[in-house]
Design an enzyme around this catalytic site. Structure first.
Site, PDB file in Angstrom:
ATOM      1  N   ARG A  24      43.192  63.439  63.342  1.00 26.35           N
ATOM      2  CA  ARG A  24      43.654  62.941  64.647  1.00 26.35           C
ATOM      3  C   ARG A  24      45.128  63.275  64.871  1.00 26.35           C
ATOM      4  O   ARG A  24      45.532  63.605  65.994  1.00 26.35           O
ATOM      5  CB  ARG A  24      43.397  61.431  64.746  1.00 26.35           C
ATOM      6  CG  ARG A  24      41.897  61.127  64.962  1.00 26.35           C
ATOM      7  CD  ARG A  24      41.557  59.700  64.604  1.00 26.35           C
ATOM      8  NE  ARG A  24      40.195  59.326  64.927  1.00 26.35           N
ATOM      9  CZ  ARG A  24      39.103  59.672  64.225  1.00 26.35           C
ATOM     10  NH1 ARG A  24      39.210  60.408  63.136  1.00 26.35           N
ATOM     11  NH2 ARG A  24      37.907  59.259  64.603  1.00 26.35           N
ATOM     12  N   GLY A  93      32.332  67.454  60.672  1.00 24.50           N
ATOM     13  CA  GLY A  93      31.810  66.857  61.897  1.00 24.50           C
ATOM     14  C   GLY A  93      32.923  66.328  62.788  1.00 24.50           C
ATOM     15  O   GLY A  93      32.847  66.420  64.022  1.00 24.50           O
ATOM     16  N   ARG A 121      23.543  69.125  61.925  1.00 21.16           N
ATOM     17  CA  ARG A 121      23.877  67.734  62.285  1.00 21.16           C
ATOM     18  C   ARG A 121      23.844  67.539  63.812  1.00 21.16           C
ATOM     19  O   ARG A 121      24.131  68.462  64.560  1.00 21.16           O
ATOM     20  CB  ARG A 121      25.248  67.362  61.704  1.00 21.16           C
ATOM     21  CG  ARG A 121      25.214  67.402  60.169  1.00 21.16           C
ATOM     22  CD  ARG A 121      26.535  67.063  59.556  1.00 21.16           C
ATOM     23  NE  ARG A 121      26.946  65.719  59.889  1.00 21.16           N
ATOM     24  CZ  ARG A 121      28.161  65.236  59.640  1.00 21.16           C
ATOM     25  NH1 ARG A 121      29.074  66.010  59.053  1.00 21.16           N
ATOM     26  NH2 ARG A 121      28.464  64.008  59.962  1.00 21.16           N
ATOM     27  N   SER A 166      29.710  55.255  66.430  1.00 23.12           N
ATOM     28  CA  SER A 166      30.282  56.474  65.843  1.00 23.12           C
ATOM     29  C   SER A 166      31.677  56.702  66.400  1.00 23.12           C
ATOM     30  O   SER A 166      31.853  56.852  67.611  1.00 23.12           O
ATOM     31  CB  SER A 166      29.390  57.675  66.179  1.00 23.12           C
ATOM     32  OG  SER A 166      30.133  58.869  66.053  1.00 23.12           O
ATOM     33  N   GLN A 168      33.323  59.308  65.988  1.00 30.40           N
ATOM     34  CA  GLN A 168      33.442  60.695  66.469  1.00 30.40           C
ATOM     35  C   GLN A 168      32.979  60.779  67.917  1.00 30.40           C
ATOM     36  O   GLN A 168      33.616  61.440  68.735  1.00 30.40           O
ATOM     37  CB  GLN A 168      32.635  61.623  65.564  1.00 30.40           C
ATOM     38  CG  GLN A 168      33.212  61.656  64.151  1.00 30.40           C
ATOM     39  CD  GLN A 168      32.416  62.519  63.200  1.00 30.40           C
ATOM     40  OE1 GLN A 168      31.420  63.131  63.571  1.00 30.40           O
ATOM     41  NE2 GLN A 168      32.857  62.572  61.958  1.00 30.40           N
ATOM     42  N   ASP A 314      30.781  55.628  54.872  1.00 31.26           N
ATOM     43  CA  ASP A 314      30.936  56.719  53.905  1.00 31.26           C
ATOM     44  C   ASP A 314      30.922  56.219  52.455  1.00 31.26           C
ATOM     45  O   ASP A 314      30.858  57.021  51.524  1.00 31.26           O
ATOM     46  CB  ASP A 314      32.231  57.496  54.180  1.00 31.26           C
ATOM     47  CG  ASP A 314      32.184  58.211  55.526  1.00 31.26           C
ATOM     48  OD1 ASP A 314      31.068  58.493  56.014  1.00 31.26           O
ATOM     49  OD2 ASP A 314      33.251  58.488  56.100  1.00 31.26           O
ATOM     50  N   LYS A 341      24.586  62.671  57.864  1.00 34.40           N
ATOM     51  CA  LYS A 341      25.927  62.998  57.356  1.00 34.40           C
ATOM     52  C   LYS A 341      25.902  64.412  56.765  1.00 34.40           C
ATOM     53  O   LYS A 341      25.005  65.180  57.069  1.00 34.40           O
ATOM     54  CB  LYS A 341      26.366  61.946  56.336  1.00 34.40           C
ATOM     55  CG  LYS A 341      26.562  60.560  56.951  1.00 34.40           C
ATOM     56  CD  LYS A 341      27.680  60.564  57.975  1.00 34.40           C
ATOM     57  CE  LYS A 341      27.842  59.219  58.639  1.00 34.40           C
ATOM     58  NZ  LYS A 341      28.818  59.275  59.741  1.00 34.40           N
ATOM     59  N   ARG A 387      30.736  63.556  49.143  1.00 29.25           N
ATOM     60  CA  ARG A 387      30.582  62.143  48.732  1.00 29.25           C
ATOM     61  C   ARG A 387      29.508  62.009  47.639  1.00 29.25           C
ATOM     62  O   ARG A 387      29.613  61.136  46.778  1.00 29.25           O
ATOM     63  CB  ARG A 387      30.220  61.264  49.934  1.00 29.25           C
ATOM     64  CG  ARG A 387      31.187  61.376  51.106  1.00 29.25           C
ATOM     65  CD  ARG A 387      32.237  60.280  51.142  1.00 29.25           C
ATOM     66  NE  ARG A 387      33.151  60.520  52.251  1.00 29.25           N
ATOM     67  CZ  ARG A 387      34.465  60.658  52.148  1.00 29.25           C
ATOM     68  NH1 ARG A 387      35.071  60.546  50.980  1.00 29.25           N
ATOM     69  NH2 ARG A 387      35.210  60.891  53.211  1.00 29.25           N
TER      70      ARG A 387
HETATM   71  C1  S3P Z   1      34.691  59.798  61.034  1.00 34.55           C
HETATM   72  C2  S3P Z   1      33.695  58.981  61.508  1.00 34.55           C
HETATM   73  C3  S3P Z   1      32.443  58.715  60.773  1.00 34.55           C
HETATM   74  C4  S3P Z   1      32.575  59.060  59.302  1.00 34.55           C
HETATM   75  C5  S3P Z   1      33.221  60.408  59.099  1.00 34.55           C
HETATM   76  C6  S3P Z   1      34.608  60.429  59.713  1.00 34.55           C
HETATM   77  C7  S3P Z   1      35.876  60.023  61.885  1.00 34.55           C
HETATM   78  O1  S3P Z   1      31.407  59.493  61.334  1.00 34.55           O
HETATM   79  O2  S3P Z   1      31.308  59.048  58.673  1.00 34.55           O
HETATM   80  O3  S3P Z   1      33.321  60.695  57.725  1.00 34.55           O
HETATM   81  O4  S3P Z   1      36.912  60.506  61.382  1.00 34.55           O
HETATM   82  O5  S3P Z   1      35.797  59.714  63.081  1.00 34.55           O
HETATM   83  P1  S3P Z   1      30.597  59.016  62.640  1.00 34.55           P
HETATM   84  O6  S3P Z   1      31.538  58.946  63.776  1.00 34.55           O
HETATM   85  O7  S3P Z   1      29.562  60.083  62.860  1.00 34.55           O
HETATM   86  O8  S3P Z   1      30.001  57.704  62.280  1.00 34.55           O
END
Ligand code: S3P
Length: 432
Positions: A24, A93, A121, A166, A168, A314, A341, A387
């Site tokens: 970020r 991701g 994914r 989520s 993300q 995680d 994941k 992980r």
């Molecule tokens: C993350 C959000 C999570 C997490 C990933 C990092 C992030 O995923 O599992 O390792 O940095 O926003 P999701 O948003 O898909 O839950």
């Protein structure tokens, strides 16, 4: 790598910087006004993927290989250029989903892809809301899988109810909302990590949090913010579990981000009876930070569900390992997100711990583990999921005999993991 059980574990570990915050800090500062310094940025494969994609979009980033300091020259909210080639998000991701949100606000064409794990994914979860806001997106397999093509446009705000908790998805929608006409609101079924809200607010974005809903209005500009990234609780988690499960252990974890949206693992281990102590609580980079002292503990089974799940998502593979040392049956439910994941982590955990002799059963939305059991060394395949690689290594430190961990990919989030494991176990436990 080959791992066996050390007689004792004593260590002070400065856990690697937070991966979520590092991504970020790069992405948001790339579209800010001014120059930012990111100290203690995580030098890992995933964060390098983000930096390379931003550089391809014309953002000057100075971050020498091996360095924990990066300088980002913000291009302003509308300053990204069309990349000459496909953007490769690697295994990450977070890189793909957050960049899709940001690029939805830019009138340029981008194609995002990644490795075979990332290409399997779900991307429909960000494509749907970004389309509803007015961006054009297309992807493989009925617009669900990367590669994804995005052409940003004039966006309009939406009120979106995300079916999944989520961060993300939330972050992608909020980033697009900075470019949309009117207000954009996203509501999640339960609270996911809030690093985006914290950093965008610090940069001056017009953002408001109202229960499980986050609202954002179009921003005129974001101010560059220099950040010192705190340690990642997800990288502290292997040591927490090693510390509580090993019969002769004391580990000090320095500078861990204890943001309440991330501390599910501490709540779960405490409920299991773990000897955990938070000391020297402070703040760093807009996040609460503490040192954590963890010692050998007598564990009892627990049950994990609901709002606890996104706060520990995680770390749930490591909860399954701790459950092997706890009296009774531990149940993890409401965690079907684990299946999408870096690997299907329900299957991966059941397979890895099952090989070591765990009494573990797969559920559609998680797993059940009976304990205590004696684990026996075996060959564990991580299938390129970092992980699961770290789970195999820690399980190997708790099992009788030797454990071999294949395709561990720990460099995705923790390049010095094996060195730290050698230090923690006085080199006794690790070879290969
Ligand atoms: C993350 C959000 C999570 C997490 C990933 C990092 C992030 O995923 O599992 O390792 O940095 O926003 P999701 O948003 O898909 O839950």
């Amino acid at each position: 790598m080959r791992v066996s059980r050390p007689a004792r574990v004593r260590a002070t570990i400065h856990v690697p910087p937070d991966k979520s915050v590092s991504h970020r800090a790069l992405i948001f500062n790339a579209v800010a006004t001014g120059r930012a310094t990111i100290e203690r940025i995580l030098d890992s494969d995933d964060v390098r993927s983000t930096a390379q994609c931003l550089a391809a979009l014309g953002v000057p980033i100075e971050w020498p290989e091996g360095s924990q300091v990066a300088h980002v020259t913000g291009q302003g909210l509308h300053g990204l250029f069309e990349a000459e080639d496909v953007l490769d998000c690697g295994n990450s991701g977070t890189t793909m989903r957050l960049l899709l949100g940001l690029l939805a606000g830019h009138p340029i064409l981008s194609v995002l892809t990644g490795d075979s794990s990332l290409r399997s994914r779900p991307m429909g979860r960000v494509i749907a809301p970004l389309r509803a806001m007015g961006a054009s997106l297309a992807a493989r397999r009925g617009d669900t899988l990367a590669p994804v093509v995005v052409k940003g446009g004039s966006l309009r705000g939406i009120a979106y109810h995300s079916p999944v908790a989520s961060a993300q998805v939330k972050s992608a929608v909020l980033l697009a909302g900075l470019y949309a006409e009117g207000e954009t609101a996203i509501t999640e079924p339960s609270r996911s990590r809030d690093h985006t809200e914290r950093l965008l607010t610090a940069m001056g974005a017009p953002l408001a949090i109202d229960g499980l809903t986050v609202r954002v209005r179009p921003a005129e500009r974001l101010s560059a913010v220099s950040v010192r990234v705190p340690g990642d609780i997800s990288s502290a988690a292997p040591w927490l579990v090693l510390g509580v499960c090993h019969p002769d252990a004391e580990i000090v974890l320095e500078g861990v981000n204890v943001n309440p949206t991330r501390t599910g693992i501490l709540d779960i281990l405490r409920a299991m009876g773990a000897d955990l102590e938070l000391v020297e609580e402070r703040t760093s980079g807009g996040e609460p930070v503490a040192d954590i002292v963890v010692r050998s503990s007598q564990l009892r089974a627990t049950s994990v569900s609901g709002e606890l799940v996104p706060r520990a998502i995680d770390e749930l593979p490591l909860v399954a390992l701790a459950a092997c040392f706890a009296e009774g049956t531990t149940v993890v439910r409401d965690a079907s997100e684990l299946r999408v994941k870096e690997s299907d982590r329900v299957k991966a955990v059941v397979d890895a711990l099952g090989r070591l002799g765990a009494e573990i059963r797969e559920r559609e939305d998680g797993f059940e583990v009976d304990g205590p059991v004696r684990l026996r060394g075996a060959r564990v395949h991580a299938h390129g999921d970092h992980r699961i690689g770290m789970l195999g290594a820690i399980a190997g430190c708790l099992a009788e005999g030797e454990t071999e961990v294949l395709d561990d990919a720990v460099g995705v989030s923790y390049r010095t993991f094996w060195d730290d494991l050698r230090t923690a176990t006085s080199s006794e436990a690790v070879s290969g």
